[in-house]
Design a protein around this motif. Structure first.
Motif, PDB file in Angstrom:
ATOM      1  N   SER A  61       0.815  -1.217   0.000  1.00 37.53           N
ATOM      2  CA  SER A  61       0.000   0.000   0.000  1.00 37.53           C
ATOM      3  C   SER A  61       0.842   1.258   0.000  1.00 37.53           C
ATOM      4  O   SER A  61       0.366   2.327  -0.417  1.00 37.53           O
ATOM      5  N   ASN A  62       2.090   1.203   0.473  1.00 36.85           N
ATOM      6  CA  ASN A  62       2.952   2.377   0.447  1.00 36.85           C
ATOM      7  C   ASN A  62       3.544   2.639  -0.926  1.00 36.85           C
ATOM      8  O   ASN A  62       4.058   3.734  -1.170  1.00 36.85           O
ATOM      9  N   ILE A  63       3.500   1.669  -1.804  1.00 34.12           N
ATOM     10  CA  ILE A  63       4.095   1.821  -3.138  1.00 34.12           C
ATOM     11  C   ILE A  63       3.020   1.924  -4.211  1.00 34.12           C
ATOM     12  O   ILE A  63       3.072   2.813  -5.075  1.00 34.12           O
ATOM     13  N   VAL A  64       2.046   1.035  -4.170  1.00 39.26           N
ATOM     14  CA  VAL A  64       1.037   0.952  -5.220  1.00 39.26           C
ATOM     15  C   VAL A  64      -0.274   1.539  -4.700  1.00 39.26           C
ATOM     16  O   VAL A  64      -0.761   1.124  -3.641  1.00 39.26           O
ATOM     17  N   CYS A  68      -4.650   1.257  -8.696  1.00 37.54           N
ATOM     18  CA  CYS A  68      -3.829   0.420  -9.573  1.00 37.54           C
ATOM     19  C   CYS A  68      -4.075  -1.058  -9.294  1.00 37.54           C
ATOM     20  O   CYS A  68      -4.189  -1.869 -10.234  1.00 37.54           O
ATOM     21  N   LEU A  69      -4.171  -1.410  -8.021  1.00 35.50           N
ATOM     22  CA  LEU A  69      -4.423  -2.804  -7.667  1.00 35.50           C
ATOM     23  C   LEU A  69      -5.776  -3.273  -8.187  1.00 35.50           C
ATOM     24  O   LEU A  69      -5.911  -4.397  -8.696  1.00 35.50           O
ATOM     25  N   LEU A  70      -6.782  -2.400  -8.097  1.00 38.06           N
ATOM     26  CA  LEU A  70      -8.119  -2.782  -8.561  1.00 38.06           C
ATOM     27  C   LEU A  70      -8.143  -2.961 -10.073  1.00 38.06           C
ATOM     28  O   LEU A  70      -8.829  -3.864 -10.590  1.00 38.06           O
ATOM     29  N   GLN A 430       1.908   7.998 -12.988  1.00 32.47           N
ATOM     30  CA  GLN A 430       1.812   9.200 -12.167  1.00 32.47           C
ATOM     31  C   GLN A 430       1.274   8.891 -10.772  1.00 32.47           C
ATOM     32  O   GLN A 430       1.711   9.490  -9.784  1.00 32.47           O
ATOM     33  N   GLY A 431       0.302   7.978 -10.678  1.00 33.32           N
ATOM     34  CA  GLY A 431      -0.245   7.650  -9.367  1.00 33.32           C
ATOM     35  C   GLY A 431       0.749   6.957  -8.458  1.00 33.32           C
ATOM     36  O   GLY A 431       0.733   7.154  -7.235  1.00 33.32           O
ATOM     37  N   MET A 432       1.642   6.143  -9.019  1.00 30.21           N
ATOM     38  CA  MET A 432       2.618   5.435  -8.191  1.00 30.21           C
ATOM     39  C   MET A 432       3.826   6.289  -7.849  1.00 30.21           C
ATOM     40  O   MET A 432       4.478   6.069  -6.822  1.00 30.21           O
ATOM     41  N   THR A 433       4.137   7.273  -8.678  1.00 30.18           N
ATOM     42  CA  THR A 433       5.337   8.087  -8.432  1.00 30.18           C
ATOM     43  C   THR A 433       5.035   9.408  -7.730  1.00 30.18           C
ATOM     44  O   THR A 433       5.973  10.113  -7.352  1.00 30.18           O
TER      45      THR A 433
END
Length: 745
Positions: A61-64, A68-70, A430-433
């Motif tokens: 959860s701290n990275i992704v 994104c997981l869904l 963009q969401g992960m970075t």
């Protein structure tokens, strides 16, 4: 957005892909959706397991981000369904706009932080309106140039089709922004700017989408059509706000009469909000604007009327409903990616992704440069980077692209492929970075602190102070109009929409009630009912278990009980002042017997020193020498009025000393200085040798005025002599660091 709503007029036939699962009802002639095997939401069985599992593992959860997981879960589910030979379900636009999107927007509008939203409304509108228009036309124009230069596979795509594609892909998605920004806990200013832009750009997106869709059916577009399309923006946006305000007022007025039926209070909030959304969509207005306006208008009045149990039900049901909708949206995006028809064109897809990023960055930089000229709190380069980097795309763009029909837009599959690529890039990359970038740039994060009564009082004080300053300066800014709106609300609106005496209670008590109710709810939910402090007033208990009041009870403007309650709140909640050992009050101060004598001694020493300096200056005046005839003529010629030759040059001035107070500096009577020759007495030899003679001042006779009675020394010649003698010359400046009382005294 609204072209597939049941009961709305259609401007073009529905394609075969959109007619799957529809049948005609003979009495109405309108299409009614049926639940078939392809439209049953099969992935909703896996989201209850994916969300808890995501939050249980902190390293993931701290990275992704959760979105994104869904999407990955949706891709796996879609691939599994397709692998067993079945056709995966596709996210239909009517399901998205009618059932999945409204809970998310209602949750955002009902719990919208109103103060930061209104304070930054101008900036949000510029980003939402001007920024979206810039992105749409910039991207559409460049993509039209790419299509003309891209080869035979893209030459048939015209300008209107590219502008329509630009309007679909240019809008920031509120679902994606909420999913990412709530996880990184960005500060309130950046969150409200990006999220407010994603909410308010819906009107621009709807207008541009329907405008270019209609223009694609015209043989020729005239200037009148363009003007009408420009005016339709105001109709769509302001019409949606008006519909939302009407339903919000109706919901607040209905909650006034629900004191005996507390069970159905949450139902009215959900019912009127959904009716506002459907009514706006029915007339092709902005349903998102209607939901936001309804939630903002109804919340303060509904919360004042409903019970704390209904408030808790509304809060958690909205959160649960919006979370389920958000989960289904991202899962269906992954499933639809596997199930849909795609047409990949490298030139078109890569150009779309590149120009989307360029348009967003240029738009934010140029608009921020213009906005900072009028903002007090400027947007820093770090803020601009987060705003530009947080422009995420989501399911709204996918659903709008899915609404296109093959008859007028044969390139629909290529548009959908490009839209899905942009969505995946913004959500994944963009969401992960964005979280590591926020930490790297040291961007200020949200402070999870609750607002105290002390902060509330000082905030209201500053609001009143700024309003008064604007009134004095004659500048009617937003503080002035905010104060006018609050007065109108308190005088008229609250009396109509809030039941009982809650509409007339002071604002401090209302805020205290709200805080105590929140504290009581948190204690009950945490199981700490035995830890309730004894300082909780009886007003909060009355608020939890309200009692019926007499109907004809006359309530004064501010009773003594209310005043006493306000005093109690201030005593128990405000910061206590530090107790001092001595109280500096002139009524209770104990006099020091030695302090007065010490001050008198200091004053006497100071006066004695001043007298000594004055006497030294007076006594060091050199004796007047006899002028030569040449010098006398020169002085008379230079200043004949100020100089008069003396008859007897040997006469010396006399300084008279008052013996009553010989130590006072005022004892030197300069007006009594006179030459000896003017007194009519011949000078004695002793006086000639001494130079200066001090005589005792004769006391004035009773009945005479020492100030206004002219004496023998008031002649013009004597006054000129006195002016010359009374000038002691330049006094020596005290050296720096010299003590107040010289040593040895």
């Amino acid at each position: 957005m609204c072209s597939l709503l049941p009961g709305t007029p259609r401007m073009h036939p529905v394609p075969a892909e959109c007619r799957e699962g529809w049948e005609l009802v003979p009495d109405s002639g309108r299409g009614v959706p049926l639940q078939t095997a392809s439209s049953i939401p099969a992935p909703n069985l896996c989201f209850p397991l994916s969300s808890p599992g995501f939050h249980v593992i902190p390293s993931v959860s701290n990275i992704v981000p959760e979105s994104c997981l869904l999407i990955v879960v949706g891709l796996l589910v879609g691939g599994l369904i397709k692998g067993v030979g079945e056709k995966p379900p596709i996210l239909k636009s009517d399901i998205f706009f009618l059932f999945l999107l409204p809970p998310i927007i209602l949750d955002a509008g009902y719990f919208l932080p109103l103060r930061p939203f209104t304070e930054n409304l101008g900036t949000i509108l510029i980003f939402a309106v001007v920024g979206t228009l810039w992105n749409a036309f910039f991207l559409g124009g460049l993509m039209y140039a790419v299509c003309q230069l891209g080869g035979p596979g893209l030459n048939h795509i015209g300008l209107l089709a590219n502008l329509l594609f630009g309007s679909i892909i240019s809008a920031v998605d509120p679902v994606a922004v909420l999913a990412v920004f709530e996880e990184i806990h960005i500060n309130e200013l950046l969150h409200i700017l990006v999220f407010g832009e994603s909410l308010l750009n819906d009107a621009v997106t709807v207008v541009l989408y329907h405008l270019f869709e209609e223009f694609a059916n015209f043989e020729q577009v005239t200037i009148l059509d363009i003007i009408l399309g420009f005016l339709s923006f105001f109709v769509v946006s302001l019409g949606g706000v008006l519909v939302g305000v009407i339903y919000g007022v109706i919901a607040a007025f209905t909650s006034r009469f629900t004191s005996r039926i507390r069970v159905i209070e949450p139902l009215f909030v959900f019912l009127y909000s959904y009716m506002a959304y459907l009514s706006a969509e029915l007339f092709h207005l902005s349903g998102i604007m209607a939901l936001i306006a309804a939630g903002v208008v109804m919340r303060p009045y509904v919360e004042a009327n409903i019970s704390h149990k209904s408030h808790t039900t509304i809060k958690y049901f909205l959160k649960m409903w919006s979370s389920v909708s958000e989960t289904l949206i991202f899962i269906f995006l992954g499933v639809s990616t596997v199930a849909g028809h795609h047409y990949w064109n490298w030139t078109f897809v890569i150009s779309t992704l590149f120009f989307c990023l360029i348009a967003r960055v240029l738009g934010v930089l140029v608009l921020t440069w213009f906005i900072n000229k009028f903002r007090i709190v400027k947007l820093t380069p770090k803020d601009q980077f987060i705003i530009a980097y947080g422009g995420l795309r989501g399911a709204i763009a996918f659903s709008l692209g899915y609404l296109l029909d093959y008859e007028h837009f044969s390139m629909r599959d290529m548009f959908l492929t490009a839209i899905i690529t942009v969505i995946f890039f913004t959500v994944f990359v963009q969401g992960m970075t964005i979280r590591p970038l926020v930490d790297l740039l040291a961007v200020k994060k949200k402070q999870e602190t609750k607002r105290s009564i002390n902060e509330e009082i000082h905030t209201q004080f500053l609001d009143h102070l700024l309003t008064g300053i604007e009134d004095i300066c004659g500048h009617y800014g937003h503080h002035h109009w905010k104060d006018k709106l609050n007065r109108f609300n308190k005088k008229y609106v609250k009396k109509c929409l809030i039941a009982g005496e809650r509409s007339k209670e002071p604002q401090l008590i209302a805020f205290y009630h709200k805080m105590e109710m929140k504290q009581a709810i948190e204690l009950v939910e945490s199981g700490g009912i035995g830890k309730i402090p004894s300082a909780v007033s009886t007003v909060s208990i009355q608020n939890i278990n309200p009692q019926t009041l007499p109907l004809e009870r006359v309530i004064p403007a501010l009773s003594k009980d209310k005043e006493e309650e306000i005093r109690k709140i201030l005593r128990t909640n405000l910061q206590k002042t530090r107790q001092r050992l001595r109280s500096y009050n002139r009524h209770t101060l104990v006099a020091d017997p030695y302090e007065e004598a010490w001050n008198q001694m200091l004053l006497r020493r100071q006066k004695a020193r001043q007298l000594e300096q004055k006497m030294n200056n007076y006594l060091t005046v050199p004796a007047h020498r006899v002028d030569s005839p040449t010098m006398s003529r020169a002085r008379i010629g230079s200043d004949p009025l100020a100089y008069e030759p003396k008859e007897d040059s040997e006469n010396l001035p006399i300084i008279t000393i008052d013996p009553a107070s010989p130590q006072s500096p005022e004892s030197v009577d300069l007006m009594s200085e006179e030459p000896k020759g003017c007194s009519g007495l011949p000078p004695s030899p002793e006086e000639d040798e001494e130079g200066l003679v001090m005589r005792v001042k004769e006391p004035s006779s009773p009945g005479t005025d020492d100030v206004f009675t002219p004496g023998t020394s008031d002649s013009p010649s004597n006054q000129r002599m006195l002016r010359c003698l009374s000038d002691p010359g330049p006094r020596p400046e005290p050296e720096e660091g010299e003590p107040f009382i010289p040593k040895g005294q």
